[in-house]
Design a protein around this motif. Sequence first.
Motif, PDB file in Angstrom:
ATOM      1  N   ALA A   1       0.563  -1.217   0.132  1.00 40.98           N
ATOM      2  CA  ALA A   1      -0.453   0.039  -0.583  1.00 40.98           C
ATOM      3  C   ALA A   1       0.938   1.302  -0.427  1.00 40.98           C
ATOM      4  O   ALA A   1       0.921   2.427  -0.151  1.00 40.98           O
ATOM      5  N   TYR A   2       1.812   1.509   0.497  1.00 44.33           N
ATOM      6  CA  TYR A   2       2.783   2.140   0.723  1.00 44.33           C
ATOM      7  C   TYR A   2       3.978   3.088   0.330  1.00 44.33           C
ATOM      8  O   TYR A   2       4.722   3.581  -0.226  1.00 44.33           O
ATOM      9  N   LEU A   3       4.729   1.395  -0.691  1.00 41.51           N
ATOM     10  CA  LEU A   3       5.414   1.256  -1.432  1.00 41.51           C
ATOM     11  C   LEU A   3       5.419   1.555  -2.549  1.00 41.51           C
ATOM     12  O   LEU A   3       6.704   1.558  -3.439  1.00 41.51           O
ATOM     13  N   ALA A   4       4.066   0.304  -3.015  1.00 40.85           N
ATOM     14  CA  ALA A   4       3.586   0.060  -5.060  1.00 40.85           C
ATOM     15  C   ALA A   4       4.559   1.149  -6.103  1.00 40.85           C
ATOM     16  O   ALA A   4       4.910   0.565  -6.988  1.00 40.85           O
ATOM     17  N   ASP A   5       3.676   3.200  -5.653  1.00 41.38           N
ATOM     18  CA  ASP A   5       3.744   3.517  -7.064  1.00 41.38           C
ATOM     19  C   ASP A   5       6.230   3.846  -6.611  1.00 41.38           C
ATOM     20  O   ASP A   5       6.191   3.852  -8.236  1.00 41.38           O
ATOM     21  N   TYR A   6       6.455   3.969  -5.516  1.00 37.68           N
ATOM     22  CA  TYR A   6       7.351   4.081  -5.925  1.00 37.68           C
ATOM     23  C   TYR A   6       8.437   2.953  -6.610  1.00 37.68           C
ATOM     24  O   TYR A   6       9.779   3.112  -7.412  1.00 37.68           O
ATOM     25  N   LEU A   7       7.916   1.444  -6.687  1.00 39.19           N
ATOM     26  CA  LEU A   7       8.721   0.192  -6.816  1.00 39.19           C
ATOM     27  C   LEU A   7       8.094   0.482  -8.110  1.00 39.19           C
ATOM     28  O   LEU A   7       9.360  -0.083  -8.970  1.00 39.19           O
ATOM     29  N   SER A   8       7.225   0.205  -8.923  1.00 36.14           N
ATOM     30  CA  SER A   8       6.641   0.892 -10.137  1.00 36.14           C
ATOM     31  C   SER A   8       7.443   1.808 -10.897  1.00 36.14           C
ATOM     32  O   SER A   8       7.208   2.187 -11.793  1.00 36.14           O
ATOM     33  N   GLY A   9       8.050   2.556  -9.962  1.00 37.97           N
ATOM     34  CA  GLY A   9       8.231   3.899 -10.802  1.00 37.97           C
ATOM     35  C   GLY A   9       7.403   5.173 -11.183  1.00 37.97           C
ATOM     36  O   GLY A   9       8.107   6.283 -11.574  1.00 37.97           O
ATOM     37  N   GLN A  10       6.005   4.612 -10.247  1.00 36.45           N
ATOM     38  CA  GLN A  10       5.569   5.677 -10.970  1.00 36.45           C
ATOM     39  C   GLN A  10       5.483   7.335 -10.056  1.00 36.45           C
ATOM     40  O   GLN A  10       5.163   8.229 -10.526  1.00 36.45           O
ATOM     41  N   THR A  11       6.574   7.106  -8.955  1.00 36.49           N
ATOM     42  CA  THR A  11       6.968   7.891  -8.061  1.00 36.49           C
ATOM     43  C   THR A  11       8.624   7.972  -7.826  1.00 36.49           C
ATOM     44  O   THR A  11       8.962   6.777  -8.071  1.00 36.49           O
ATOM     45  N   ASN A  12       9.293   8.684  -8.017  1.00 38.50           N
ATOM     46  CA  ASN A  12      11.234   8.407  -7.827  1.00 38.50           C
ATOM     47  C   ASN A  12      11.314   8.875  -6.300  1.00 38.50           C
ATOM     48  O   ASN A  12      12.383   8.502  -6.785  1.00 38.50           O
ATOM     49  N   SER A  13      10.854   9.685  -5.718  1.00 33.04           N
ATOM     50  CA  SER A  13      11.310   9.791  -4.224  1.00 33.04           C
ATOM     51  C   SER A  13      10.148   9.070  -3.105  1.00 33.04           C
ATOM     52  O   SER A  13       8.382   9.348  -3.507  1.00 33.04           O
ATOM     53  N   LEU A  14      10.648   8.435  -1.724  1.00 35.56           N
ATOM     54  CA  LEU A  14       9.914   8.495  -0.878  1.00 35.56           C
ATOM     55  C   LEU A  14       9.616   9.518   0.023  1.00 35.56           C
ATOM     56  O   LEU A  14      10.586  10.712   0.429  1.00 35.56           O
ATOM     57  N   PRO A  15       8.686   9.436   0.636  1.00 34.09           N
ATOM     58  CA  PRO A  15       8.291  11.092   1.582  1.00 34.09           C
ATOM     59  C   PRO A  15       9.289  10.651   2.775  1.00 34.09           C
ATOM     60  O   PRO A  15       9.808   9.149   2.951  1.00 34.09           O
ATOM     61  N   ASP A  16       9.696  11.580   3.273  1.00 33.01           N
ATOM     62  CA  ASP A  16      10.625  11.804   4.477  1.00 33.01           C
ATOM     63  C   ASP A  16       9.738  10.467   5.442  1.00 33.01           C
ATOM     64  O   ASP A  16      10.599  10.449   6.403  1.00 33.01           O
ATOM     65  N   ASP A  17       8.927  10.970   5.372  1.00 28.99           N
ATOM     66  CA  ASP A  17       7.896  10.305   6.546  1.00 28.99           C
ATOM     67  C   ASP A  17       7.816   8.976   6.341  1.00 28.99           C
ATOM     68  O   ASP A  17       6.677   8.294   7.303  1.00 28.99           O
ATOM     69  N   ILE A  18       8.057   8.171   5.909  1.00 29.30           N
ATOM     70  CA  ILE A  18       7.609   6.675   4.629  1.00 29.30           C
ATOM     71  C   ILE A  18       7.770   5.471   6.159  1.00 29.30           C
ATOM     72  O   ILE A  18       6.904   5.105   5.906  1.00 29.30           O
ATOM     73  N   ALA A  19       8.632   6.201   6.535  1.00 29.26           N
ATOM     74  CA  ALA A  19       9.186   4.917   7.734  1.00 29.26           C
ATOM     75  C   ALA A  19       8.427   4.934   9.055  1.00 29.26           C
ATOM     76  O   ALA A  19       7.835   3.710   8.924  1.00 29.26           O
ATOM     77  N   GLU A  20       7.920   6.344   9.303  1.00 25.11           N
ATOM     78  CA  GLU A  20       6.733   6.337  10.623  1.00 25.11           C
ATOM     79  C   GLU A  20       6.009   5.304   9.781  1.00 25.11           C
ATOM     80  O   GLU A  20       4.231   5.195  10.681  1.00 25.11           O
ATOM     81  N   LYS A  21       4.919   6.146   8.452  1.00 25.78           N
ATOM     82  CA  LYS A  21       4.274   5.261   8.019  1.00 25.78           C
ATOM     83  C   LYS A  21       3.448   4.191   8.216  1.00 25.78           C
ATOM     84  O   LYS A  21       2.560   3.593   8.724  1.00 25.78           O
ATOM     85  N   VAL A  22       4.474   3.690   7.728  1.00 31.33           N
ATOM     86  CA  VAL A  22       4.335   2.224   7.369  1.00 31.33           C
ATOM     87  C   VAL A  22       4.778   1.768   8.977  1.00 31.33           C
ATOM     88  O   VAL A  22       4.479   0.370   9.630  1.00 31.33           O
ATOM     89  N   GLN A  23       5.279   2.170   9.798  1.00 30.26           N
ATOM     90  CA  GLN A  23       5.169   1.430  11.793  1.00 30.26           C
ATOM     91  C   GLN A  23       4.295   1.410  12.195  1.00 30.26           C
ATOM     92  O   GLN A  23       4.086   0.696  12.255  1.00 30.26           O
ATOM     93  N   LYS A  24       3.730   3.161  11.718  1.00 29.39           N
ATOM     94  CA  LYS A  24       1.887   3.318  12.352  1.00 29.39           C
ATOM     95  C   LYS A  24       1.279   1.878  12.098  1.00 29.39           C
ATOM     96  O   LYS A  24       0.488   1.059  11.950  1.00 29.39           O
ATOM     97  N   ALA A  25       1.382   2.136  10.265  1.00 30.30           N
ATOM     98  CA  ALA A  25       0.340   0.750   9.730  1.00 30.30           C
ATOM     99  C   ALA A  25       0.557  -0.667  10.176  1.00 30.30           C
ATOM    100  O   ALA A  25      -0.767  -1.087  10.538  1.00 30.30           O
ATOM    101  N   ILE A  26       1.536  -0.701  10.309  1.00 27.44           N
ATOM    102  CA  ILE A  26       1.999  -2.304  10.649  1.00 27.44           C
ATOM    103  C   ILE A  26       1.396  -2.768  11.655  1.00 27.44           C
ATOM    104  O   ILE A  26       0.988  -3.450  12.206  1.00 27.44           O
ATOM    105  N   GLU A  27       2.205  -1.477  12.924  1.00 29.13           N
ATOM    106  CA  GLU A  27       1.080  -1.838  14.874  1.00 29.13           C
ATOM    107  C   GLU A  27      -0.165  -1.438  14.535  1.00 29.13           C
ATOM    108  O   GLU A  27      -0.986  -2.649  15.126  1.00 29.13           O
ATOM    109  N   ASP A  28      -1.019  -0.869  13.653  1.00 25.64           N
ATOM    110  CA  ASP A  28      -2.524  -0.943  13.822  1.00 25.64           C
ATOM    111  C   ASP A  28      -3.302  -2.553  13.659  1.00 25.64           C
ATOM    112  O   ASP A  28      -3.784  -2.323  13.810  1.00 25.64           O
ATOM    113  N   SER A  29      -2.417  -3.115  12.231  1.00 20.03           N
ATOM    114  CA  SER A  29      -2.640  -4.398  12.044  1.00 20.03           C
ATOM    115  C   SER A  29      -2.497  -5.028  13.381  1.00 20.03           C
ATOM    116  O   SER A  29      -3.074  -6.474  12.953  1.00 20.03           O
ATOM    117  N   LEU A  30      -1.659  -5.219  13.817  1.00 18.13           N
ATOM    118  CA  LEU A  30      -1.076  -6.168  15.028  1.00 18.13           C
ATOM    119  C   LEU A  30      -2.436  -6.672  15.625  1.00 18.13           C
ATOM    120  O   LEU A  30      -3.216  -5.977  16.626  1.00 18.13           O
TER     121      LEU A  30
END
Length: 463
Positions: free
Chosen positions: A434-463
Amino acid sequence: MKKIFALLLCAALVCCAFGCTRTEEPKPSSSAVSGEAAPLRVYYVGEADTEPMIRALLDWYKTSDDCLPIEATSFKSAEELEQALEGDKAPDVILLDKYSSSFIINPFQWAKDGKLAGLHEYLQADTDYDPANYINGAIEAGKCGDEQFILPLSVSIQYLITDAQTLGAGGLSELSDQYTAQQLLQALMADADLHKDSADYCSQLPLMLSISNRYQWMYEVLEHTGALHVDREAGQVAVDPALFALTMEYFRTTMDMAFPYFSGAATVTSMSFADIRDFCTVILGNSNMICAARYMSSACHQLLQQDAELLFYPLGDGDGYSVNINIMGMVSASSSQPEAAVRFLRALMDIPHDQWEMITMYDAMAMLTPVNQNEALALIDSFRSLSGGQYQIQKQAFDREALPQDLADSLQSLIQENKQAFIVDADICTVLEAYLADYLSGQTNSLPDDIAEKVQKAIEDSL
């Protein structure tokens, strides 16, 4: 491609704050307590490439001392197995391997749904059980809160295979004997940059695409480098934002260079040893580290045309390593003989090293590495002195040679210095997609500065 990469080288629920619910636990039957259990019903996924791993464990168990009768049923897919859990004839034991099930199934959700038995009280009553005997983190990886739901049966780790010539050139030549995850990833990207204009060159092979979903491999790399770690026992997710961004840059670099061979789909056609050698100098591996290293002592010379070198992904600061659970076992909450089921799993956790050698002797695709630390170290020692005979990889025979001293030392250090372990599940892979597909596919060439924190929170919410 999947098969070639595999060569080189995996009740009572205590209600916790992370969503694990408690159900009425079936009491052990008198037959289970007395050792006269009815046949244990064992369910597992038997896909073509993964069935040998489970079958090897079951075949060994049937010849072991004090074995219980078992009735094993193989399913064509993880989905079929999951559906069978809802049927009238529930299993006693469920065996999963990461290759056939990790992106489809989240075994921790089974725990939340009351489908798995809590194992803590049975392990506590086992006088032969000592968590300290197992590779660090492997037992904890199967916990949800204070309750144990999953027992590890084998582990694996990602590593890179290269040769002395490549290791002494390009970006990799900058690495010292002791390096950090950041230094390794930067060296690999420098190596990729060195060959970026070569149309038929791939710096690293994204092996784990072959497991059905690239996000599983992405998660494993993030865990192995220490950029991300999910601690289900504590209900916490730790991230290193700078290392997370660097790991993702490395991942995309690998994907971009591999594009001619991986068109976006996860499955590609098989390639020969010569094909791999022609476009790759660094090969990513993730299978049985011991068996793959033994393979490298002979057959890999054909692949790289000289002695192989191993590079492991260290944790962020270079202090220790991380492994992932390759095969895992669970007990159904509907089992009428959970004590016997735990005895069965405990036997698989403690297979003697001489029997491990027999299990992996005939097919290195078995990808089995002992989770018992003492047996894993003893197995390495036994491979140091191999002489004569043959073993098979994809039905191709290779001479058995002694494991070179440097490879044996590397494997021994890895096992002794391992710090943590993890289990890949569908929910984590879904978050990463959900958070990294666009970057991996080349649709965007950079990641948000807070991408790690967003992924962290999303995973914590799924636990």
